[in-house]
Design a protein around this motif. Structure first.
Motif, PDB file in Angstrom:
ATOM      1  N   MET A 121     -31.115 -56.025  65.672  1.00 16.60           N
ATOM      2  CA  MET A 121     -30.944 -57.234  66.472  1.00 16.60           C
ATOM      3  C   MET A 121     -32.106 -58.197  66.320  1.00 16.60           C
ATOM      4  SD  MET A 121     -29.175 -56.288  69.982  1.00 16.60           S
ATOM      5  CE  MET A 121     -27.635 -55.384  69.964  1.00 16.60           C
ATOM      6  N   ASN A 122     -32.878 -57.999  65.234  1.00 16.59           N
ATOM      7  CA  ASN A 122     -33.990 -58.910  65.033  1.00 16.59           C
ATOM      8  C   ASN A 122     -33.649 -60.006  64.023  1.00 16.59           C
ATOM      9  OD1 ASN A 122     -33.767 -57.128  62.989  1.00 16.59           O
ATOM     10  ND2 ASN A 122     -35.779 -56.157  63.314  1.00 16.59           N
ATOM     11  N   VAL A 123     -32.382 -60.071  63.630  1.00 21.69           N
ATOM     12  CA  VAL A 123     -31.965 -61.108  62.691  1.00 21.69           C
ATOM     13  C   VAL A 123     -31.641 -62.384  63.448  1.00 21.69           C
ATOM     14  CG1 VAL A 123     -30.273 -61.739  60.944  1.00 21.69           C
ATOM     15  CG2 VAL A 123     -30.960 -59.355  61.201  1.00 21.69           C
ATOM     16  N   ARG A 124     -32.373 -63.446  63.192  1.00 28.19           N
ATOM     17  CA  ARG A 124     -32.063 -64.708  63.863  1.00 28.19           C
ATOM     18  C   ARG A 124     -31.464 -65.724  62.891  1.00 28.19           C
ATOM     19  NH1 ARG A 124     -34.393 -64.147  69.174  1.00 28.19           N
ATOM     20  NH2 ARG A 124     -33.367 -62.163  69.447  1.00 28.19           N
ATOM     21  N   THR A 125     -31.547 -65.425  61.592  1.00 27.24           N
ATOM     22  CA  THR A 125     -30.920 -66.325  60.626  1.00 27.24           C
ATOM     23  C   THR A 125     -29.422 -66.090  60.675  1.00 27.24           C
ATOM     24  OG1 THR A 125     -31.355 -64.613  58.993  1.00 27.24           O
ATOM     25  CG2 THR A 125     -32.858 -66.486  59.038  1.00 27.24           C
ATOM     26  N   PRO A 126     -28.642 -67.078  60.244  1.00 29.58           N
ATOM     27  CA  PRO A 126     -27.188 -66.891  60.284  1.00 29.58           C
ATOM     28  C   PRO A 126     -26.790 -65.556  59.684  1.00 29.58           C
ATOM     29  CG  PRO A 126     -27.706 -69.125  59.594  1.00 29.58           C
ATOM     30  CD  PRO A 126     -29.022 -68.396  59.736  1.00 29.58           C
ATOM     31  N   ASP A 127     -25.859 -64.921  60.302  1.00 32.45           N
ATOM     32  CA  ASP A 127     -25.552 -63.524  60.015  1.00 32.45           C
ATOM     33  C   ASP A 127     -24.096 -63.435  59.557  1.00 32.45           C
ATOM     34  OD1 ASP A 127     -24.916 -60.842  60.174  1.00 32.45           O
ATOM     35  OD2 ASP A 127     -25.955 -60.531  62.070  1.00 32.45           O
ATOM     36  N   PRO A 128     -23.857 -62.897  58.364  1.00 36.34           N
ATOM     37  CA  PRO A 128     -22.483 -62.855  57.878  1.00 36.34           C
ATOM     38  C   PRO A 128     -21.587 -61.897  58.677  1.00 36.34           C
ATOM     39  CG  PRO A 128     -23.934 -61.654  56.379  1.00 36.34           C
ATOM     40  CD  PRO A 128     -24.802 -62.289  57.411  1.00 36.34           C
ATOM     41  N   ASN A 129     -22.181 -60.918  59.367  1.00 37.45           N
ATOM     42  CA  ASN A 129     -21.383 -59.972  60.150  1.00 37.45           C
ATOM     43  C   ASN A 129     -21.859 -59.956  61.588  1.00 37.45           C
ATOM     44  OD1 ASN A 129     -19.866 -58.759  57.874  1.00 37.45           O
ATOM     45  ND2 ASN A 129     -21.931 -58.163  57.237  1.00 37.45           N
ATOM     46  N   PRO A 130     -21.543 -61.019  62.319  1.00 42.17           N
ATOM     47  CA  PRO A 130     -22.187 -61.170  63.627  1.00 42.17           C
ATOM     48  C   PRO A 130     -21.886 -60.044  64.607  1.00 42.17           C
ATOM     49  CG  PRO A 130     -20.405 -62.769  63.356  1.00 42.17           C
ATOM     50  CD  PRO A 130     -20.593 -62.105  62.031  1.00 42.17           C
TER      51      PRO A 130
ATOM     52  N   MET B 148     -34.968 -56.168  71.167  1.00 43.10           N
ATOM     53  CA  MET B 148     -34.777 -54.834  70.626  1.00 43.10           C
ATOM     54  C   MET B 148     -35.585 -54.601  69.363  1.00 43.10           C
ATOM     55  SD  MET B 148     -30.916 -53.752  71.219  1.00 43.10           S
ATOM     56  CE  MET B 148     -30.261 -53.791  72.888  1.00 43.10           C
ATOM     57  N   ASN B 149     -36.588 -55.424  69.175  1.00 38.24           N
ATOM     58  CA  ASN B 149     -37.393 -55.233  67.977  1.00 38.24           C
ATOM     59  C   ASN B 149     -38.658 -54.437  68.278  1.00 38.24           C
ATOM     60  OD1 ASN B 149     -38.400 -57.202  69.559  1.00 38.24           O
ATOM     61  ND2 ASN B 149     -38.173 -58.849  68.048  1.00 38.24           N
ATOM     62  N   VAL B 150     -38.752 -53.913  69.475  1.00 37.19           N
ATOM     63  CA  VAL B 150     -39.929 -53.116  69.853  1.00 37.19           C
ATOM     64  C   VAL B 150     -39.704 -51.667  69.440  1.00 37.19           C
ATOM     65  CG1 VAL B 150     -41.355 -52.313  71.764  1.00 37.19           C
ATOM     66  CG2 VAL B 150     -40.328 -54.589  71.852  1.00 37.19           C
ATOM     67  N   ARG B 151     -40.478 -51.163  68.558  1.00 37.41           N
ATOM     68  CA  ARG B 151     -40.327 -49.762  68.158  1.00 37.41           C
ATOM     69  C   ARG B 151     -41.486 -48.903  68.654  1.00 37.41           C
ATOM     70  NH1 ARG B 151     -35.761 -49.901  64.531  1.00 37.41           N
ATOM     71  NH2 ARG B 151     -34.586 -51.051  66.052  1.00 37.41           N
ATOM     72  N   THR B 152     -42.522 -49.543  69.144  1.00 35.33           N
ATOM     73  CA  THR B 152     -43.621 -48.778  69.744  1.00 35.33           C
ATOM     74  C   THR B 152     -43.174 -48.305  71.116  1.00 35.33           C
ATOM     75  OG1 THR B 152     -44.436 -50.887  70.517  1.00 35.33           O
ATOM     76  CG2 THR B 152     -45.504 -49.942  68.562  1.00 35.33           C
ATOM     77  N   PRO B 153     -43.801 -47.228  71.629  1.00 31.82           N
ATOM     78  CA  PRO B 153     -43.375 -46.735  72.946  1.00 31.82           C
ATOM     79  C   PRO B 153     -43.306 -47.875  73.948  1.00 31.82           C
ATOM     80  CG  PRO B 153     -44.966 -45.240  71.990  1.00 31.82           C
ATOM     81  CD  PRO B 153     -44.843 -46.410  71.039  1.00 31.82           C
TER      82      PRO B 153
ATOM     83  N   LEU C 107     -34.339 -55.306  78.836  1.00 33.96           N
ATOM     84  CA  LEU C 107     -34.030 -56.148  77.696  1.00 33.96           C
ATOM     85  C   LEU C 107     -34.631 -57.524  77.939  1.00 33.96           C
ATOM     86  CD1 LEU C 107     -30.243 -55.679  76.863  1.00 33.96           C
ATOM     87  CD2 LEU C 107     -32.187 -55.073  75.433  1.00 33.96           C
ATOM     88  N   SER C 108     -35.358 -58.038  76.957  1.00 32.78           N
ATOM     89  CA  SER C 108     -35.851 -59.412  77.094  1.00 32.78           C
ATOM     90  C   SER C 108     -34.664 -60.363  77.097  1.00 32.78           C
ATOM     91  CB  SER C 108     -36.769 -59.752  75.927  1.00 32.78           C
ATOM     92  OG  SER C 108     -36.000 -59.855  74.740  1.00 32.78           O
ATOM     93  N   GLU C 109     -34.867 -61.566  77.615  1.00 39.01           N
ATOM     94  CA  GLU C 109     -33.802 -62.574  77.602  1.00 39.01           C
ATOM     95  C   GLU C 109     -33.266 -62.775  76.192  1.00 39.01           C
ATOM     96  OE1 GLU C 109     -32.099 -64.517  79.955  1.00 39.01           O
ATOM     97  OE2 GLU C 109     -32.938 -62.864  81.144  1.00 39.01           O
ATOM     98  N   GLU C 110     -34.185 -62.761  75.251  1.00 39.10           N
ATOM     99  CA  GLU C 110     -33.818 -63.003  73.862  1.00 39.10           C
ATOM    100  C   GLU C 110     -32.959 -61.851  73.323  1.00 39.10           C
ATOM    101  OE1 GLU C 110     -36.725 -62.796  70.385  1.00 39.10           O
ATOM    102  OE2 GLU C 110     -36.950 -64.858  71.111  1.00 39.10           O
ATOM    103  N   ASP C 111     -33.403 -60.635  73.622  1.00 39.41           N
ATOM    104  CA  ASP C 111     -32.634 -59.481  73.146  1.00 39.41           C
ATOM    105  C   ASP C 111     -31.265 -59.419  73.816  1.00 39.41           C
ATOM    106  OD1 ASP C 111     -34.483 -58.604  71.344  1.00 39.41           O
ATOM    107  OD2 ASP C 111     -35.441 -57.187  72.726  1.00 39.41           O
ATOM    108  N   LEU C 112     -31.216 -59.790  75.092  1.00 41.92           N
ATOM    109  CA  LEU C 112     -29.934 -59.771  75.790  1.00 41.92           C
ATOM    110  C   LEU C 112     -28.997 -60.806  75.175  1.00 41.92           C
ATOM    111  CD1 LEU C 112     -28.247 -58.580  78.080  1.00 41.92           C
ATOM    112  CD2 LEU C 112     -29.286 -60.236  79.633  1.00 41.92           C
ATOM    113  N   TYR C 113     -29.567 -61.955  74.828  1.00 37.87           N
ATOM    114  CA  TYR C 113     -28.767 -62.994  74.173  1.00 37.87           C
ATOM    115  C   TYR C 113     -28.166 -62.469  72.877  1.00 37.87           C
ATOM    116  CZ  TYR C 113     -27.705 -67.295  71.633  1.00 37.87           C
ATOM    117  OH  TYR C 113     -27.081 -68.274  70.897  1.00 37.87           O
ATOM    118  N   GLU C 114     -28.979 -61.750  72.130  1.00 34.83           N
ATOM    119  CA  GLU C 114     -28.482 -61.188  70.871  1.00 34.83           C
ATOM    120  C   GLU C 114     -27.445 -60.087  71.118  1.00 34.83           C
ATOM    121  OE1 GLU C 114     -28.921 -61.970  67.651  1.00 34.83           O
ATOM    122  OE2 GLU C 114     -29.942 -63.747  68.417  1.00 34.83           O
TER     123      GLU C 114
END
Lengths: 179, 179, 179, 179
Positions: free
Chosen positions: A1-10, D1-6, D13-20
């Protein structure tokens, strides 16, 4: 979920992102208990899958799986029924979307009594009559048809994990099974 | 019911006694709304009977009838479905005995909005998928299959009596019909 | 039912006629299982009546009784709840008339597993939260509140007759009780 | 959801991650339609929230919101009811977790007829009796109590968006509302 560029498989989630999502959000599941009905609608047989758990133990389970992004409940049910029972099972989806119960699985013990190590999942549970031939695929070793009495016997109940034995009890109670 | 000597047909009621009973006791009925479902379980068609009322008016109705003494709900459903739709309709009785609603008909207006001149009747109402050919018998002139939209149109609704049009609304709402 | 002259109480049945009707027609009943709920709606206690049977045995039962001619299901529920639990029980009737199951009692063994020596009765069964004080009247000796676990224990189950222990199981399954 | 550290707040969920997440996974929601019941359980009033949409339009809505990670359906219901109706509404959660329907909202038109621009959400919908005083907080301007008839009038129906007017129809049909 770290992809912010346009995503072909949203609607697509990488394995890694799905792993993370399962630790942050409740997942939507469908759960189906296949049954054989006689001509009056009484349940004569319950279909239970026999699978190897991650620890190599043999466990009983139901048809079960995730609802995908933009997928309807009904489409998810058909997809998982076909995946677990094969293409010739002819499951009969009910006219009503109302489940016989809502099963809430948590990664640690809770008031619901249902657990799932991997995730918090909210499963809409249905009794699904199947009229055709079942040919379990994927990782299920076997589909066993048994009478409601046998399915509720202590022996079979001990083969369920995560509280699923009680879910079967609820399903049969909903069907008016009363003996 | 004035027979006190041993009775060869203890569950049998004469026409006269049944007429009296209908003025003293609520009658148990089953009511079935036949539907066609697509492979996902969505209702595509509703089956409505067209019958002549006692006044000679054409009215819409459902499969409906009395539960006999010592008869189960399921047996009564099958009996009335076969009587009204013919032997090749192949109705699929549900696994659960829970009706989508309980319809209470009274001989005079009441809070339920449902009326039946002849009696007080408590009808357990079910949506019943049928997969075969329907060939209405008895006093029904015709079985018409129509889309949920058409069945709820003002024109068709005006052909129902006793509040049955609202029962159809409830049935389709139960099926998640939502447009 | 042998009165054919105008009748001042047309909905009234003599004891004798009711006795006869019970051998010819299914009777409409309501059955209510009183429960205490916590603030989240979980069932904390089940209320069971303790009564002497005709044979002098102590048996467990639910609030239960006949629906009268021209009486609604809801009015019958309130009437029997008040009769069996007293005027200060404050039962909360549900918004929906859909029962958690339809219990079919027959005078001899049948596929439903439920029996009633006196009659064939079709009982609409409801879980009814009560918030007030219960003071059993009439022929009930006692109302006992107990946890769902205790109510399902073999000891208490053995105090039910006619298959009613299974009805309690169905009620708790409907409430999602799962342990 | 880009946090992989403990992570100190693993369920957060951050606002941004929830949006995604909303663009990749179905969200689990609860939806509650507040009602006033009379002593027999008949719905006398329906509570509808009046809110300003993002476009500044006034729209009707129900109590609604997300189920959080590790939160039960019941806890989510209480949380959103309290948030939208205030602490003195005294909502009565049902004994059964079975919703009156499962509402599936999609970001684009689908067979369910329900839409939500922001997400695919699967909402478990309940009728919830409230007995106390409601004092809407947050972004709701007003809670309006109205009769079922008024709530289903074309005028009020036109104030719903995303197909929610039909959800109200389903709720009242479930309650046996029949006029």
């Amino acid at each position: 979920m770290n992809v912010r560029t346009p995503d072909p498989n949203p609607g697509w989630l990488s394995e890694e992102d799905l792993y993370e999502a399962r630790r942050r959000l409740p997942m939507v599941y469908v759960e189906a208990i296949p049954v054989r009905l006689d001509s009056l609608g009484y349940v004569t047989d319950v279909g239970l899958l026999l699978q190897a758990s991650e620890e190599g133990q043999m466990v009983r389970s139901f048809v079960s799986g995730r609802v995908m992004y933009r997928e309807t409940i009904r489409a998810a049910l058909i997809r998982h029924l076909e995946k677990d029972l094969g293409p010739l099972a002819f499951p009969q989806l009910p006219a009503s979307p109302i489940p016989f119960t809502v099963a809430e699985y948590f990664p640690s013990p809770s008031e619901t009594g249902l657990t799932d190590d991997r995730q918090h999942c909210v499963a809409l549970a249905y009794l699904i009559p199947v009229t055709g031939e079942c040919d379990p695929r994927q990782d299920a070793l076997e589909l066993t048809w048994m009478s409601p009495e046998d399915a509720l016997s202590p022996e079979v109940q001990s083969e369920f994990t995560g509280g699923r034995g009680n879910l079967l009890r609820q399903a049969l109670a909903h069907a008016g099974w009363c003996r």
